[in-house]
Design a protein around this motif. Structure first.
Motif, short mmCIF file in Angstrom:
data_model
loop_
_atom_site.label_atom_id
_atom_site.label_comp_id
_atom_site.label_asym_id
_atom_site.label_seq_id
_atom_site.Cartn_x
_atom_site.Cartn_y
_atom_site.Cartn_z
N GLU A 76 0.84 -1.20 0.00
CA GLU A 76 0.00 0.00 0.00
C GLU A 76 0.88 1.25 0.00
O GLU A 76 1.74 1.42 0.86
N TRP A 77 0.68 2.10 -0.96
CA TRP A 77 1.33 3.40 -1.05
C TRP A 77 0.44 4.26 -1.93
O TRP A 77 -0.41 3.75 -2.66
N ARG A 78 0.64 5.57 -1.87
CA ARG A 78 -0.18 6.49 -2.67
C ARG A 78 0.69 7.56 -3.30
O ARG A 78 1.80 7.83 -2.82
N ASP A 258 0.90 0.14 -12.09
CA ASP A 258 1.33 0.38 -10.70
C ASP A 258 2.76 0.91 -10.66
O ASP A 258 3.07 1.86 -9.94
N TYR A 262 4.20 4.42 -9.35
CA TYR A 262 5.15 4.40 -8.23
C TYR A 262 6.40 5.22 -8.55
O TYR A 262 6.85 6.04 -7.74
N ARG A 265 5.68 8.87 -8.50
CA ARG A 265 4.70 9.18 -7.45
C ARG A 265 4.78 10.61 -6.92
O ARG A 265 3.78 11.16 -6.47
N THR A 317 -6.51 0.45 -10.57
CA THR A 317 -5.11 0.70 -10.22
C THR A 317 -4.91 2.14 -9.75
O THR A 317 -4.30 2.40 -8.71
N CYS A 318 -5.43 3.09 -10.53
CA CYS A 318 -5.26 4.50 -10.19
C CYS A 318 -5.90 4.85 -8.86
O CYS A 318 -5.28 5.50 -8.00
N ARG A 320 -6.76 3.09 -6.32
CA ARG A 320 -6.09 2.49 -5.17
C ARG A 320 -4.91 3.36 -4.72
O ARG A 320 -4.57 3.40 -3.53
N ARG A 321 -4.30 4.06 -5.68
CA ARG A 321 -3.11 4.86 -5.38
C ARG A 321 -3.41 6.36 -5.22
O ARG A 321 -2.48 7.17 -5.15
#
Length: 532
Positions: A76-78, A258, A262, A265, A317-318, A320-321
């Motif tokens: 988990e990361w954003r 993803d 990342y 980010r 995907t988007c 979630r981040r």
């Protein structure tokens, strides 16, 4: 005649006009030179890596999610943050950086204007320079245009947010060389737009925002992130001031969304379903697979399973981040004929309703006349929300590689093949004449549609496919239809337009890139040789 800048490692093949001198100032050239010397060599390595990966696919290794980055996908990361003026992007208009179009697009009933140095611009030197001048004037609010009849175009108060799309990694800027080689076109576009406009953009509460096209891997995302960080450091801006949206318009990139998010980010705000280029990339990437050939392009719509999966996976995907998932292009043009226009608007409504229902945060249009229609669809779906970041699609079944790689069913027809030829020839003719954004048969065509048209026929020939009437698609059949459709184009456009244009050159290029044994990656590369 070339222009020498005494202390610069860059060589310019053109003398500077007054307009060019206002953009290519010594400080701007120094900044561009720093970027080129730092990043051009790695760009070359990335392009070489593309070729290695494609050769593996050509040998039978299908694209897939990559095992070595599983930890990025599984944790988990954003993304860092989204600026206030990009939180609502429900409708975006795209178009080339020509002066009148820039004004009309910024004045349209949209949230964002993507000013395009890529697929809708034929990058001859004067157009690229004029585009930078036009965007500089737009950022300062001073842009105006007077047409031949004396009509004046000016910016309204509160125009759309400006986002600049730079050229893809594969495209050179042949008028500027470094160590004897053309520099990357994308670095040229980025450097000049950023350098001249970041102060004014930030002063008015916006920022230097970019669209990045044709990306194929997370390593390319990492390269862009380093370019952005270098630019920020060089002028003393905080990390993450530059923001980008990445177009997922290549088949390899859909397996690395993803990872792309990342590695960008600090700088990224979202991904976009660049669906026309994605279809082109599907054909091109899987060109050696006779069991993965697409039908007529009119059949390949977003409700087809492999394209629906692409859209839904991008959204999941988007979101979630914490990143936006932008929808694709409505290429239709409003019609003066009421019956035809009703049909166009109905098509656009259905397309945009599907995107909004899937959970996209916004969508693209190519014509201001569709802004109200697209806006009403997304406003209805959003209600009081500025976006749909809350739509997680967590309940979706997993999307596996095979779903993304399975082609849709549908007929290959002679009429479809003829339509491909007519569209591609007319687009190529416009492009080599300096116009990259062309209305053809009620659609606003850019390079992507011509690419689909010519690669489809190449693939049908390559695999000896038959049309639904039993005719085998051969080079001979293609050449016969090309000759016949040239006559149709001449009849439709009239002798004067046909004879004063570059249709024979366009047909020759179309014939070459459709019949040669090796598929050319981008028609804009041989096309660029025919541009001033």
């Amino acid at each position: 005649m070339s222009q020498q800048i005494t202390h610069s490692p860059l060589d310019f093949t053109r003398q500077f006009s007054e307009q060019a001198s206002s953009i290519l100032t010594e400080p701007a050239i120094d900044f561009l030179a720093d970027l080129v010397s730092q990043f051009a060599p790695v760009r070359q390595q990335l392009l070489t890596e593309r070729r290695y990966i494609q050769s593996d696919i050509d040998a039978g290794k299908l694209p897939d999610f990559i095992s070595e980055t599983f930890s990025i996908r599984d944790t988990e990361w954003r993304i860092q943050n989204i600026p206030d003026d990009l939180l609502d992007r429900r409708v975006e208009i795209t178009g080339p950086v020509e002066r009148k179009m820039v004004i009309n697009a910024l004045n349209a009933n949209v949230k964002v204007f993507m000013a395009d140095f890529e697929d809708s611009l034929a990058p001859n030197w004067s157009k690229v320079i004029e585009g930078q001048v036009n965007l500089r004037d737009a950022v300062r609010g001073t842009i105006s245009y007077t047409n031949e009849a004396g009509k004046i175009y000016q910016l309204k108060p509160d125009p759309a947010v400006l986002v600049c799309r730079v050229r893809g990694l594969h495209l050179p800027e042949k008028h500027v060389t470094w160590q004897g080689e053309p520099i990357p076109g994308g670095l040229f576009d980025f450097a000049l737009y950023f350098f001249h406009n970041y102060r004014e953009l930030l002063a008015k509460g916006s920022g230097p925002y970019f669209y990045l096209p044709k990306m194929q891997s997370y390593k390319e995302a990492q390269w862009w992130s380093q370019v952005f960080s270098f630019a920020e450091d060089s002028v003393g801006l905080p990390r993450g001031t530059i923001k980008a949206t990445v177009l997922i318009e290549t088949l390899p990139a859909v397996f690395q969304m993803d990872e792309i998010l990342y590695h960008l980010r600090e700088h990224i705000v979202g991904l976009n379903c660049g669906r026309w280029d994605y279809i082109f990339s599907y054909i091109k990437t899987l060109k050696n697979f006779g069991d993965r050939v697409l039908p007529d392009r009119q059949v390949v719509t977003m409700d087809q399973p492999f394209l629906s999966a692409y859209s839904r996976l991008l959204i999941k995907t988007c979101h979630r981040r914490g990143a936006f998932a932008m929808g694709g292009m409505a290429a239709f043009i409003p019609s003066k004929d009421p019956q035809r226009n009703a049909w166009v608007l109905n098509k656009v409504i259905k397309d945009k309703e599907l995107e909004a229902a899937n959970g996209h945060d916004g969508t693209w249009i190519a014509h201001p006349g569709l802004a109200d229609t697209a806006m009403s669809v997304f406003s209805k779906a959003l209600g009081s929300r500025p976006n749909q970041l809350d739509v997680t699609r967590e309940e979706d079944a997993p999307i596996y590689a095979e779903t993304l790689l399975t082609p849709c069913q549908g007929a290959r027809t002679e009429e479809g093949m003829r339509a491909n030829i007519r569209v591609a020839v007319q687009y190529i003719e416009a492009w080599i004449s300096g116009n990259g954004c062309v209305p053809i048969y009620g659609l606003m065509e850019d390079a992507a549609t011509a690419e689909i048209s010519r690669t489809s026929i190449w693939q049908w020939i390559h695999h000896g496919k038959t049309l639904d009437d039993g005719q085998k698609v051969t080079k001979e059949l293609f050449r016969q239809l090309l000759a016949e459709e040239m006559q149709v184009i001449q009849q439709e456009l009239g002798d004067q337009r046909f004879c004063s244009g570059r249709f024979h050159e366009a047909a020759a290029l179309m014939e070459k890139i459709t019949t040669q044994d090796e598929l050319i990656d981008f028609l804009t590369l041989p096309g660029y040789a025919l541009l001033a």
